[in-house]
Each structure stands twice: as structure tokens, then as C-alpha cells.
Design an enzyme around this catalytic site. Structure first.
Site, PDB file in Angstrom:
ATOM      1  N   ARG A 155      37.050 -33.640 -37.256  1.00 57.91           N
ATOM      2  CA  ARG A 155      37.965 -32.524 -37.103  1.00 57.91           C
ATOM      3  C   ARG A 155      38.776 -32.669 -35.814  1.00 57.91           C
ATOM      4  O   ARG A 155      38.245 -33.059 -34.786  1.00 57.91           O
ATOM      5  CB  ARG A 155      37.187 -31.203 -37.061  1.00 57.91           C
ATOM      6  CG  ARG A 155      38.078 -29.987 -36.887  1.00 57.91           C
ATOM      7  CD  ARG A 155      37.300 -28.693 -36.976  1.00 57.91           C
ATOM      8  NE  ARG A 155      36.358 -28.511 -35.890  1.00 57.91           N
ATOM      9  CZ  ARG A 155      36.701 -28.198 -34.637  1.00 57.91           C
ATOM     10  NH1 ARG A 155      37.965 -28.041 -34.294  1.00 57.91           N
ATOM     11  NH2 ARG A 155      35.769 -28.051 -33.719  1.00 57.91           N
ATOM     12  N   ALA A 174      35.750 -16.670 -39.869  1.00 52.93           N
ATOM     13  CA  ALA A 174      35.913 -16.664 -41.323  1.00 52.93           C
ATOM     14  C   ALA A 174      35.316 -15.395 -41.931  1.00 52.93           C
ATOM     15  O   ALA A 174      35.964 -14.723 -42.739  1.00 52.93           O
ATOM     16  CB  ALA A 174      35.264 -17.912 -41.921  1.00 52.93           C
ATOM     17  N   GLY A 175      34.107 -15.058 -41.543  1.00 55.18           N
ATOM     18  CA  GLY A 175      33.421 -13.916 -42.148  1.00 55.18           C
ATOM     19  C   GLY A 175      34.053 -12.584 -41.778  1.00 55.18           C
ATOM     20  O   GLY A 175      34.255 -11.721 -42.643  1.00 55.18           O
ATOM     21  N   ARG A 194      38.438 -36.823 -31.067  1.00 51.96           N
ATOM     22  CA  ARG A 194      37.101 -36.645 -30.507  1.00 51.96           C
ATOM     23  C   ARG A 194      36.151 -37.781 -30.840  1.00 51.96           C
ATOM     24  O   ARG A 194      35.375 -38.212 -29.992  1.00 51.96           O
ATOM     25  CB  ARG A 194      36.513 -35.330 -31.025  1.00 51.96           C
ATOM     26  CG  ARG A 194      37.233 -34.156 -30.440  1.00 51.96           C
ATOM     27  CD  ARG A 194      36.787 -32.852 -31.038  1.00 51.96           C
ATOM     28  NE  ARG A 194      37.484 -31.766 -30.356  1.00 51.96           N
ATOM     29  CZ  ARG A 194      37.364 -30.487 -30.669  1.00 51.96           C
ATOM     30  NH1 ARG A 194      36.591 -30.129 -31.676  1.00 51.96           N
ATOM     31  NH2 ARG A 194      38.024 -29.579 -29.988  1.00 51.96           N
ATOM     32  N   HIS A 212      28.600 -30.737 -31.814  1.00 53.60           N
ATOM     33  CA  HIS A 212      29.476 -29.590 -31.579  1.00 53.60           C
ATOM     34  C   HIS A 212      29.916 -28.909 -32.872  1.00 53.60           C
ATOM     35  O   HIS A 212      30.051 -27.700 -32.932  1.00 53.60           O
ATOM     36  CB  HIS A 212      30.714 -30.096 -30.816  1.00 53.60           C
ATOM     37  CG  HIS A 212      31.779 -29.088 -30.641  1.00 53.60           C
ATOM     38  ND1 HIS A 212      31.562 -27.924 -29.935  1.00 53.60           N
ATOM     39  CD2 HIS A 212      33.065 -29.033 -31.053  1.00 53.60           C
ATOM     40  CE1 HIS A 212      32.681 -27.215 -29.930  1.00 53.60           C
ATOM     41  NE2 HIS A 212      33.608 -27.848 -30.615  1.00 53.60           N
ATOM     42  N   GLU A 232      33.382 -23.096 -41.231  1.00 60.40           N
ATOM     43  CA  GLU A 232      32.599 -24.305 -40.966  1.00 60.40           C
ATOM     44  C   GLU A 232      31.490 -24.510 -41.996  1.00 60.40           C
ATOM     45  O   GLU A 232      31.032 -25.632 -42.205  1.00 60.40           O
ATOM     46  CB  GLU A 232      32.007 -24.232 -39.547  1.00 60.40           C
ATOM     47  CG  GLU A 232      31.399 -25.547 -39.070  1.00 60.40           C
ATOM     48  CD  GLU A 232      30.796 -25.471 -37.668  1.00 60.40           C
ATOM     49  OE1 GLU A 232      30.977 -24.439 -36.997  1.00 60.40           O
ATOM     50  OE2 GLU A 232      30.154 -26.446 -37.258  1.00 60.40           O
ATOM     51  N   GLY A 268      27.783 -13.428 -42.314  1.00 58.82           N
ATOM     52  CA  GLY A 268      28.400 -14.050 -41.145  1.00 58.82           C
ATOM     53  C   GLY A 268      29.630 -13.268 -40.715  1.00 58.82           C
ATOM     54  O   GLY A 268      30.396 -12.789 -41.556  1.00 58.82           O
TER      55      GLY A 268
END
Lengths: 649, 249
Positions: A446, A55-56, A341, A412, A436, A51
Site C-alpha cells: 500500500r 470505514a466503520g 514503503r 504496520h 483494512e 468496528g
């Protein structure tokens, strides 16, 4: 055989390996305890990073900078296209540049409360601390954040908070942060520290002597099944919202990497914690392939309303003020349109269920900028949201400067993911999970602008420290792709591919996926109940059988074949959907995005049961697909924020 | 709104080594609300049902930001709608009975992989030569330590919006990647953080662009016209100034 709550076996509780000491010292204490690999030895290790999102890419770049040999894999044609690129609104940091009494503690507090008290305090505190370093680093990388005329950084507000701590680059914050991380990654490619493998899809995790030592991937261009050996494996493969078929995720985002790791023994935590984002462009037809998000930042200036009367078909601009219900402002006067949300989505569903929804199908609410345009002028709105308004107009053919936007919730983000300890290592030694793809920081809901923060915190500032400790603590004998574990995995994958191509039934992969997605959206979406969840657990095993009898996967296994890629992902979605339903059924409470109709306050808010459910539910694969998975609990303790009924009134 | 019946002429090619050709398909009852890629999804579903191989085309985010979608539609990369990526183009911009020709992005540096899918990895190799500021993680000063004038930050952002789709290359008669390279060079030229590597960056990126087999810019301006993000050709002028300054100092 369908999964059943009565057959859940509980195994030992999990230890998150949380550091000792006061919360503000925990991360420093942990860093002091961690072993360090010397610069001369780092080059002896190969790290596989799957990924290339925030992050990756940040992990691969930061590890390359330290001197590790990194192999970086992505599904797209370039690492720059990972789905983090589509994040619009911004990234949080507790800089307190606005002098509005923000602090690390306040960001920590907001995130714990926003997550409805289902996240670990120490992880969230570390995230809030690292938020400061992320902004510093991104600015040094040349990320063109919005600025004031004095040359300093600008901020805006997001849902669930009372301060302005969100940094942004127009409506393309994810793009700019990702291009910063991608640039850092490509710099390491130029320096020979990182090798990139685009158009590869991870299909298996290889364990040797109980440790993560490699991956098997499909080369999406040639169809070849390829094996790669490493000393540790880092998964940063994102979330699983596409299980619902219609979501705001990119078409190629999928759950296969984490799911195959689950089937190799990695625990899957809180799969039923999914986020339905309140402001998306509603579906316009049966052919719809995905949904498009309209950034939460729009709720800074947009007002959400529906007509007071049911079935009011008048043009929105003809409905007078006194016949409109600004329901969020009415019900939540202190947060108004900026409630979190989960609350905003649930309320949109409620007014539509009452028959007051708008648009062709009655499944939409208005997001209206008329007041903001009157107050601040059209240029102000254009400057702040121009590209979002443009995107809305391209998709709907309507001009939101003149007619209120129509919006509706859509899947989402997924808070659930592979279980990791404080060091971001899963229960499998040497398998780390970032962003994630893990479950760690957002609890049951979140907050906006926190996903970018977590992805970059994990990649730039956590894994470079914790990975070294693992490598320095274990014995890793040399292995090759000739080991039987690789050979057996390759063979099983090749057989599955052949089987998929040989069914030659009369239904397409897309048809099956739409059907599964609709089922999960209806029963494991914005609200869930026992009857529906039990029905899902009965229905999915039947769908799997139908799939293997009736699916038609065209083309060959020797070249680019999207149908084959999607078919493989769908097999995993069926199984993941079952686990989501089981998790939702076993959790007899409502919290954050997990709303069980049986458990609500008289006002219709989520009703938690802290006595029985203040834990992370981590599921272990029992070894076959029919047996109900095994439950490991990680108890959650709250020392700094006392769990209360969340109130945004 | 009235549904559309369309004739599609689509480029089919097995792989980089086989010759390709146009095939003709009919699609019926296309809703004007559909996106262009959803229309192709409908065609692919029909082909699959008939036992034929679907058409491969790259796509991912379908909201105009990842840069993965491509396609030359009736001779124009991303189609005729201004500042719009293919995935954001909707069928309401086409007429009932129209014939639409769909081809891959064509350039020597972008070999065809299959059907409408091309290999754009040359862009990654250009970025590797300088599309970044060389700072290691953990060494940055406070984010507000260096003020950046709003005008400079906005100008940098205008250039940084490039999505790396390659439409500029596909539209250019010389298949030049100048707009792509210039956008990245410009972003960092505007910012104080970009100054230390200013010369090295432009020299290395331009050299790599040439090595990949992209052509030179001869000021046609087709790149700016088709760019889904409206990246200005002014960036190319800036890149040339930077390149000349760097070459002579």
C-alpha cells in the site's frame, strides 16, 4: 498435521463481479445497475456494523443518514478511539490543486504500480475517483486540514509518487478524519438512527440459510455473551498486524472478527501481503509492548543514511559527509528518500544485515533533518513536524532537531484480508467487508496516505449504494436470537472461555504471543524463504498444543478481563499465522511486501512471476483446523497499466 | 542506565458497587527506557505468574492519540510530565526507590468499572448533542470553494487536537467537563462551516454536560495544566461568550 503446499486443493475460480465498459465509466455503470431501497422501506432493515474506525464509522453514519437502523459495535470504550485515530501523515486525493499534473488516472496508476500489479484495476480506479468526494465531504464536516495563507488547502508528498496530493492536518490526519466520522455517527445516534455498543468484541458470525444474519459478541464489562440479529453484517474491524506481537497497531487491534468469519466460510485473500513500514522507532528492550510509527511524511525532508564502514560506533554528528551512505538517494535517484514503503524497508534491512546498522542493537538507520534545517530553518521543520519530533523525544529521550532520528521497519498494515467482490460483499451473501479488513485495493503493497482514502471511500461512498442492491435482491425472513445457530454459537464460545480459564498452566498469554510474533517476524516478515516457511508450518501446531497445556489465564469470565480477551485473540493468531505461511509458501514469486529470497533480480529487487501468479489467492476454511485450506484463484487482468518490473530509479 | 526498584500503591476495586482500596506492590529492575504502561505490564505478568489477578487499566494506541489511557499518577492525571499522556510517560522520569501512587480518574460522571478503568461514555453523549457539523454524505461543495484563513484553520486545529481522555475532568476540583466541551465548540466557531449551527451547538452541548453530572468551571486552570494536548483554557472563555450570546438571541 501441518499444512502443506502439496495438499492444496484448488476449487473454482472467483468472479469479482467487475462492471463492463471503459474503466472511467465502470463505477457509474455499476451504480446504474444497482437496485435502490425506497426511503419508507429502509427503516425496516437493521444493519450491524462492527468496528468504528474510518470505514466503520463512516459506513454507520452514512447508512443512518439514509434511514437504515444501524447497530454499531466497537471494542474500545468509545467509537472515537478506533485505531484509525493514530494515522499521522495524510490522505491522498487527485485534486490537482498544486497544478503538478495530477489526475484520477495518475493516482490510479501510482496505486496499481505501488501495489506491484496485484490489485484489481476497476477497484483502484473507483478509489481514485472517490478520493475527490472524500476531501469535499471532510472539509464540509469541519475537518481542519492544513491551509495556505490564501485560505486554500495545502498538500505534501508521500512515497512512491512524483506529485503532491496528500492532504493533512498536522501529524494527526487520522485523528481529525476519524473525529469527523465519529461526529457524523454520534449525530445519527442523537437522531435515533444508530445505536452504539462500545466495549463489545465480536466472537462469531451467524449464518442462517447461508446468509449473514447476525453476530455474537462478548460484553467486555460484564462478560455476558450477547447475540444481535441483522439483515446484513458489515465488518470494518481493521487489519491483523498484531499477529506479529510487535507492530504499530493499537493493543486492542486484532483479527478475531475476520478470522471467525473465515471459519464460517468467508474466503481470506492474500494473507501473506503484509506491510512493514520503514520508519518506526526501534525496539529498546524485551519488555517492549508495541512500536511507534514516525510518519512517512518525514521522508519529505529527512535523509536516510548509515555509515559507509561496518560497525562504525561514532556519534552520528561526528561522521563526516563522505563517510555516510545515503543509500536510498544513491540507489533510487529519481524517487530518492520517497521510494515506496516495501522498497525502503527492504533496503534498511539489507544495510543492517551488512553490519552497517546503528543504535545499541545495530538494527536501525538514521533519518537526518540537518540539511532541511540548514536549508529551510528550524521553524519551518517545527511547523511541519513538531508533534512528531516531540513524540520521538518523549519515547527515546533524544532531541531529533540536534541528533538524527534512529528508525527501523515494523509491521504496520495488512493488504490481505477477507475477499470481497467489486460491491465489497464477501462470498457469504449479506457479509460486507470494508477498509483494512478486506483485501481489495492495495495489491501487494500500500502507498502512504491511501489507507484513510480507502476506509472513507468504502464507508461513505461505496457501501451506501451496494448494500441497498443486496437488500432489494434477496428474501430475508424474520429471525431471532432464539434460532439454534445463535444458541450453538453462544454455547461454543462459553465453552472456549471456560476451557481457557481452566488450563491454569505456568506461561502467560503475553509470553506465547511474543514467541509466535518473533517466529512470524523472522520467517514471514520482511523476507521469506521456503525453508523458514515450512518450519513455521511445523512449529505453530506444536505451539498451539503447548498453549492449551501451559497457558495461565487469570480472573473470571464475569467481568472485565483483559487476559481472557487477549487469550481468545491469540488462538486466532496461531491459525492466521499458519495461513500466512502457507500463502507465502505457495506464492513462488516476490511482489511488493511479499519478498521471497529465492525470487529476486540481480539488484535485489522483488521479482514477480506474472505468468503463474497474477491472481488473488483466496483461501477457504476446509471445515477443520488440520486440513490444508482450499485455494480459490481470482485472475487479475490489466487493461490500462501494463505490468512491468517496478522501477523507482 | 541504572535499573529502578519501585513501590507502587495501586487502587484496586472489584466493580462500581464494591468499595475499593490501595494495595502495595514492589517492582524490581525496571528499565528507565520502559513506558509507564510497560512497567505495569511487567507487574501484571508477575501477578499472573503468582496466580493473582492482574490490574485492569484502559489503554490502546500507546502513542498518545486515542485517549484511552488514563491514571492519576502521584495525584496528577497522566502524571507530572507536561503535555504527556500516561502511555507516553517513560520511567526515566522516576527515581530509584520512589513510591508511586496510581489511581483512576475520579469524577461522579466517570464511575469506576474495575480497578483503574472508568466509564467515560458521558463524553459520547455530549458529542451526540452537537460535536459535529450536520452535513449528510454526498452534498458537499468542492473543498476549495470556501477559503478558510490559515490563522482560523490553525486555531480550529489547536482546539481539535483534544483526545477526549477526560484528564481535565479528573484534575478539576469541580469535576467540570468545560475544557472538553469548549474545545469542540471552539473548533467549529473558528470555521465558516460551523456557523449555521453555532448557537444550537453550544446550548445543547452545555445542557448535556450539566445533565451528566459534571460540575461548573470556576477558573482553577487545572484542566489546561494536565491536558496532554495542551488545550488552552481560553477555549472555555470562548465557550462562555458563545453560550451567553446564544442564550440572549
Amino acid at each position: 498435521m501441518a499444512f502443506s503446499v502439496d495438499k492444496i486443493k484448488e476449487a473454482q475460480t472467483l468472479d469479482g463481479r467487475l462492471p463492463d465498459g471503459p474503466i472511467e465509466q465502470k463505477w457509474d455503470r455499476r451504480k446504474n445497475e444497482l437496485k435502490v431501497v425506497s426511503p419508507a422501506n429502509k427503516r425496516k432493515y437493521t444493519i450491524l456494523v462492527v468496528g468504528t474506525g474510518l470505514a466503520g464509522a463512516s459506513a454507520a453514519a452514512a447508512l443512518g443518514e439514509l434511514g437504515y437502523n444501524v447497530k454499531s459495535f466497537c471494542i474500545q470504550d468509545s467509537p472515537r478511539r478506533a485505531h484509525s485515530i493514530a494515522a499521522q501523515g495524510g490522505i491522498n486525493a487527485a485534486k490537482n490543486y498544486q497544478n503538478d499534473n495530477d489526475s484520477i488516472f495518475r493516482l490510479f496508476y501510482d496505486t496499481i504500480k505501488g501495489g506491484d500489479f496485484r490489485a484489481r484495476e476497476p477497484n483502484v480506479y473507483r478509489l481514485a475517483q472517490l478520493s475527490l468526494d472524500i476531501i469535499d465531504h471532510a472539509v464540509a464536516q469541519g475537518v481542519p486540514f492544513a491551509r495556505e495563507y490564501g485560505g486554500l488547502l495545502a498538500n505534501r508528498s508521500f512515497g512512491g509518487v512524483l506529485v503532491s496530493r496528500t492532504f493533512y492536518a498536522r501529524g494527526q490526519t487520522g485523528q481529525q478524519l476519524l473525529l469527523g466520522a465519529y461526529g457524523a455517527l454520534m449525530r445519527q445516534v442523537d437522531l435515533g438512527q444508530v445505536e452504539i455498543f462500545p466495549r463489545r468484541e465480536m466472537l462469531d458470525l451467524i449464518l442462517i440459510d447461508g446468509k449473514a444474519r447476525g453476530i455474537v459478541v462478548r460484553n467486555l464489562v460484564t462478560g455476558a455473551i450477547e447475540s444481535y440479529v441483522g439483515d446484513a453484517v458489515i465488518l470494518a474491524t481493521g487489519g491483523y498486524s498484531n499477529v506479529y506481537f510487535l507492530s504499530t497497531n493499537a493493543k486492542n487491534s486484532n483479527a478475531t472478527a475476520i478470522w471467525r468469519a473465515y471459519k464460517r466460510g468467508a474466503y481470506f485473500a492474500n494473507p501473506c501481503f503484509t506491510q512493514i513500514h520503514p520508519t518506526c522507532i526501534p525496539q529498546s528492550g524485551d519488555y517492549q509492548s508495541k512500536l511507534t510509527l514516525m510518519s512517512e511524511s518525514l521522508r519529505n525532508d529527512g535523509r536516510v543514511w548509515v555509515p559507509r564502514k561496518k560497525g562504525d560506533k561514532r556519534h552520528p554528528n561526528e561522521i563526516p559527509e563522505e563517510e555516510r551512505d545515503y543509500y536510498l538517494e544513491r540507489k533510487y535517484p529519481s524517487y530518492g528518500n520517497l521510494v515506496p514503503r516495501d522498497v525502503a524497508s527492504r533496503n534498511a534491512k539489507m544495510v543492517c544485515d551488512e553490519g552497517r546498522g546503528v543504535g545499541e542493537y545495530g538494527r536501525a538507520v538514521y533519518l537526518d533533518f540537518a540539511d532541511a534545517i540548514r536549508r529551510r530553518g528550524i521553524d519551518y521543520i517545527r511547523d511541519k513536524y513538531g508533534n512528531l519530533f516531540e513524540m520521538y523525544e518523549k519515547i527515546t529521550g533524544e532531541n531529533p532537531y540536534e541528533v538524527p532520528m534512529r528508525i527501523y521497519p515494523a509491521p504496520h498494515y495488512t493488504m490481505g484480508g477477507l475477499w470481497v467482490d467489486y460491491n465489497l460483499m464477501s462470498n457469504i451473501p449479506g457479509l460486507f467487508v470494508l477498509g483494512e479488513a478486506n483485501f481489495s485495493d492495495h495489491g501487494a503493497n500500500r502507498l502512504g496516505a491511501s489507507a484513510l482514502m480507502q476506509g472513507l471511500a468504502d464507508g461513505y461512498f461505496v457501501i451506501p449504494y451496494t448494500l441497498g442492491d443486496y437488500l432489494a435482491s434477496v428474501d430475508l425472513p424474520a429471525v431471532s436470537t432464539e434460532e439454534k445457530e445463535f444458541k450453538e454459537s453462544q454455547k461454543a464460545i462459553e465453552e472456549q472461555v471456560k476451557r481457557l480459564l481452566s488450563v491454569k498452566g505456568n506461561k502467560t498469554v503475553l509470553e506465547f504471543h511474543r514467541e509466535l510474533g518473533q517466529l512470524l517476524w523472522d520467517e514471514v516478515g520482511m523476507s521469506r524463504n521456503e525453508k523458514g516457511l515450512k518450519m513455521v508450518l511445523e512449529r505453530i501446531p506444536e505451539m498451539k498444543k503447548e498453549f492449551w497445556k501451559q497457558v495461565n489465564v487469570p480472573g473470571s469470565d464475569k467481568d472485565l478481563n483483559k487476559s481472557l480477551e487477549f487469550a481468545g485473540r491469540l488462538i486466532d493468531y496461531f491459525e492466521l499465522g499458519e495461513l500466512m505461511a502457507l500463502d507465502a509458501l505457495h506464492r513462488n514469486e516476490s511482489c511488493g511486501g511479499h519478498f521471497r529470497e529465492e525470487y529476486q533480480t540481480p539488484e535485489g529487487e522483488a521479482l514477480r512471476d506474472d505468468e503463474h501468479f497474477s491472481y488473488v489467492a483466496a483461501w477457504e476454511y476446509p471445515g477443520d483446523d488440520e486440513t490444508t485450506p482450499i485455494l480459490h484463484k481470482e485472475p487479475l487482468t490489466f487493461e490500462y497499466v501494463k505490468p512491468t518490473q517496478r522501477s523507482y530509479k | 542506565m541504572k535499573k529502578l526498584n519501585l513501590t507502587l500503591r495501586i487502587w484496586r476495586q472489584r466493580n462500581a458497587n464494591s468499595p475499593g482500596k490501595f494495595e502495595t506492590y514492589q517492582v524490581r529492575d525496571i528499565s528507565p527506557e520502559m513506558s509507564f504502561l510497560e512497567m505495569l505490564d511487567v507487574l501484571n505478568e508477575e501477578l499472573t505468574k503468582k496466580g493473582e489477578e492482574p490490574i485492569e487499566f484502559d489503554n490502546d494506541c500507546r502513542e498518545g492519540i486515542c485517549g484511552m489511557c488514563s491514571l492519576v499518577i502521584n495525584g496528577i492525571p497522566h502524571g507530572k510530565l507536561h503535555r504527556t499522556a500516561t502511555c507516553q510517560l517513560h520511567m526515566r522520569h522516576f527515581k530509584d526507590g520512589e513510591t508511586i501512587t496510581i489511581e483512576p480518574f475520579r469524577a461522579k460522571a466517570f464511575p469506576v468499572i474495575k480497578d483503574l478503568v472508568v466509564d467515560r461514555s458521558a463524553f459520547d453523549r455530549i458529542i451526540a448533542k452537537g460535536g459535529y457539523i450536520s452535513v449528510n454524505t454526498g452534498s458537499a461543495p468542492d473543498a476549495n470553494a470556501i477559503p478558510v484563513p490559515k490563522e482560523a484553520a490553525d486555531a480550529a486545529m489547536d482546539a481539535a487536537e483534544c483526545i477526549g481522555c477526560g484528564a481535565c475532568v479528573a484534575a478539576c476540583p469541580n469535576a467540570s467537563a468545560s475544557l472538553f466541551v469548549a474545545a469542540k465548540v471552539s473548533q467549529y466557531t473558528f470555521l465558516p462551516q460551523g456557523q449555521p449551527e453555532r448557537k444550537r451547538r453550544v446550548l445543547r452541548m452545555v445542557e448535556q454536560m450539566d445533565r451528566e453530572g459534571f460540575g461548573n468551571c470556576s477558573n482553577h486552570g487545572e484542566c489546561e495544566a494536565v491536558c496532554p494536548k495542551g488545550i488552552s483554557i481560553m477555549n472555555i472563555a470562548r465557550m462562555r461568550r458563545e453560550y451567553i450570546k446564544a442564550s440572549f438571541s
